[in-house]
Write an enzyme that holds these catalytic residues in place. Structure first.
Site, PDB file in Angstrom:
ATOM      1  NE  ARG A  94      57.635  57.372  18.397  1.00 49.57           N
ATOM      2  CZ  ARG A  94      57.407  56.375  17.538  1.00 49.57           C
ATOM      3  NH1 ARG A  94      57.499  56.539  16.238  1.00 49.57           N
ATOM      4  NH2 ARG A  94      57.097  55.181  17.983  1.00 49.57           N
ATOM      5  N   GLY A  95      61.005  55.642  18.780  1.00 47.91           N
ATOM      6  CA  GLY A  95      60.810  54.204  18.545  1.00 47.91           C
ATOM      7  C   GLY A  95      62.125  53.513  18.844  1.00 47.91           C
ATOM      8  CB  ALA A  96      62.979  50.671  21.072  1.00 53.23           C
ATOM      9  NE  ARG A 124      62.553  59.028  24.627  1.00 51.15           N
ATOM     10  CZ  ARG A 124      61.447  58.544  24.063  1.00 51.15           C
ATOM     11  NH1 ARG A 124      61.436  58.269  22.759  1.00 51.15           N
ATOM     12  NH2 ARG A 124      60.353  58.326  24.768  1.00 51.15           N
ATOM     13  CD  GLN A 126      54.057  58.445  20.808  1.00 49.82           C
ATOM     14  OE1 GLN A 126      52.964  58.589  21.333  1.00 49.82           O
ATOM     15  NE2 GLN A 126      55.180  58.616  21.497  1.00 49.82           N
ATOM     16  CG  ASP A 170      60.451  51.659  24.217  1.00 47.98           C
ATOM     17  OD1 ASP A 170      59.251  51.465  23.952  1.00 47.98           O
ATOM     18  OD2 ASP A 170      61.149  52.508  23.643  1.00 47.98           O
ATOM     19  CG  ASN A 220      55.422  49.183  24.018  1.00 46.99           C
ATOM     20  OD1 ASN A 220      56.356  49.591  23.314  1.00 46.99           O
ATOM     21  ND2 ASN A 220      54.187  49.162  23.584  1.00 46.99           N
ATOM     22  CE  LYS A 221      55.246  56.052  24.097  1.00 45.98           C
ATOM     23  NZ  LYS A 221      56.158  56.915  24.902  1.00 45.98           N
TER      24      LYS A 221
HETATM   25  O1  MRU Z   1      58.253  57.318  23.157  1.00 45.16           O
HETATM   26  P1  MRU Z   1      58.378  56.551  21.880  1.00 45.16           P
HETATM   27  O2  MRU Z   1      57.467  57.031  20.809  1.00 45.16           O
HETATM   28  O3  MRU Z   1      59.816  56.424  21.428  1.00 45.16           O
HETATM   29  O4  MRU Z   1      57.892  55.098  22.289  1.00 45.16           O
HETATM   30  C1  MRU Z   1      57.904  54.085  21.331  1.00 45.16           C
HETATM   31  C2  MRU Z   1      57.295  52.831  21.791  1.00 45.16           C
HETATM   32  O5  MRU Z   1      56.888  52.694  22.922  1.00 45.16           O
HETATM   33  C3  MRU Z   1      57.280  51.705  20.827  1.00 45.16           C
HETATM   34  O6  MRU Z   1      56.189  50.873  21.054  1.00 45.16           O
HETATM   35  C4  MRU Z   1      58.575  50.887  21.022  1.00 45.16           C
HETATM   36  O7  MRU Z   1      59.696  51.717  20.973  1.00 45.16           O
HETATM   37  C5  MRU Z   1      58.708  49.837  20.010  1.00 45.16           C
HETATM   38  S1  MRU Z   1      59.062  50.550  18.461  1.00 45.16           S
HETATM   39  C6  MRU Z   1      59.318  49.402  17.342  1.00 45.16           C
END
Ligand code: MRU
Length: 354
Positions: free
Chosen positions: A45-47, A87, A204, A245, A255-256
């Site tokens: 996970r994470g963009a 996703r 997270q 994201d 973002n999250k």
């Molecule tokens: O659902 P996730 O855990 O993939 O969400 C991640 C985030 O929202 C991060 O803040 C974002 O992807 C930036 S990661 C460098």
């Protein structure tokens, strides 16, 4: 050293983030469907890391192809569609698939399938290498901006920073976006403490960012997501920084879920709140945040906590994975090319012209 993702001997190996910090489990696969499932379930996970994983997943898919050259275009189109359906919000995923399509388009007619697959393999590897380099560049630009914005405070003491979700090595493969900036700021002696907001419902911030900070020996504490406004009121937070994201052309940032509430509180308390994200997270094709597709996840993700039922199974739930913070609440958007402050519409566009 955290090894979030690697690709050797045609095998994708990743750290399954669902079990952290209690269990460090690495999964190896040659199967593109398993890799897609890892993205869907947030094992990866994470963009930026989703982008890296998407590139490698395409390679796994083409390695599984057993047909003729004429049969390949239809197979490839379906493969890309399957990866893109994993996703919807992190634009890095679509950046990676677009890059793989570009390489395919440029080589399909003139190359043998074997040579085409070799250049596609190189392209996937390059996406990974670029994300690592992006983190280092972004960290440098971020630290410069923070030094100048918080110069007066830094003359008297070190800073306490709020962050949300996980934006470190686990989310990028490199040092991180927002967490990369924080790590460098810590190394340069600017940071006293990091506050990790838990990031409901998958935690997270509480699980992953805390784990990374433990490894780096950076002092931190965690809070519930709803605590940030109160801590700001008590002057316990000097600045906030998070990842993204997808960023629209006007600076609106997905973002999250929970990010927007932190940003609005920071704005109200006159506390700078930054986004750190590579240019690959900016979707210059959309004008504002209302056009960002927001992932909605299962209702059970909220009604249960890691497998334990905590609400009535019949409780109706809305479970958005991301929110959109309007650009006006952000002090700056820090990218690998430079930090953009002020007019995002002009500043972000310029990043694509340089
Ligand atoms: O659902 P996730 O855990 O993939 O969400 C991640 C985030 O929202 C991060 O803040 C974002 O992807 C930036 S990661 C460098």
């Amino acid at each position: 050293m955290i090894d979030a993702i690697s690709f050797t001997n045609d095998t994708l190996r990743y750290l399954d983030q669902r079990f952290l910090p209690l269990r460090e489990e690495y999964i190896a696969t040659k199967n593109h469907r398993e890799a897609i499932e890892a993205i869907k379930t947030l094992a990866v996970r994470g963009a930026p890391l989703i982008g890296v994983a998407a590139g490698y997943t395409v390679i796994l898919g083409i390695n599984e192809f057993r047909g003729t050259k004429d049969e390949f275009p239809a197979y490839f189109r379906q493969l890309i569609a399957d990866v893109e359906a994993s996703r919807p919000t992190a634009v890095n995923l679509f950046f990676a698939t677009a890059r793989m399509k570009e390489v395919y388009d440029a080589g399909y007619t003139s190359m043998t399938l074997e040579s085409l697959f070799a250049v596609m393999h190189e392209a996937a590897r390059k996406i990974h290498e670029d994300e690592i380099a992006n983190c280092d560049a972004m960290s440098r630009h971020g630290v410069e901006l923070i030094k100048s914005d918080l110069e007066a405070t830094l003359k008297t003491r070190k800073l306490t920073v709020l962050t949300h979700c996980n934006t470190g090595t686990l989310a990028t493969g490199g040092s991180g976006t927002a967490l990369g900036v924080i790590k460098l700021a810590w190394q340069e002696g600017l940071i006293e403490k990091v506050i990790t907001a838990e990031s409901r419902p998958l935690l997270q911030g509480l699980r992953l960012t805390a784990w990374e900070l433990e490894q780096e020996k950076i002092p931190y504490f965690s809070i519930s997501d709803s605590s940030s406004a109160f801590l700001m009121q008590r002057e316990m937070i000097d600045f906030g920084i998070v990842g993204a994201d997808r960023i629209a052309a006007n600076g609106d940032t997905a973002n999250k879920i929970g990010t927007c509430a932190h940003a609005i509180s920071a704005f109200h308390h006159n506390i700078p709140f930054y986004i750190a994200a590579p240019v690959s997270t900016i979707d210059i094709t959309i004008t504002d945040g209302s056009q960002i597709p927001i992932e909605e996840r299962s209702e059970d993700e909220l009604r249960t906590i890691f497998g334990t039922q905590v609400a009535l199974p019949s409780t109706p739930v809305i479970n958005y994975a991301f929110d959109v913070t309007p650009g006006k609440f952000l002090r700056g958007i820090i990218t690998d090319k430079k930090a953009v402050v002020g007019n995002y519409s002009n500043g972000l566009k310029e990043l694509f012209e340089e």
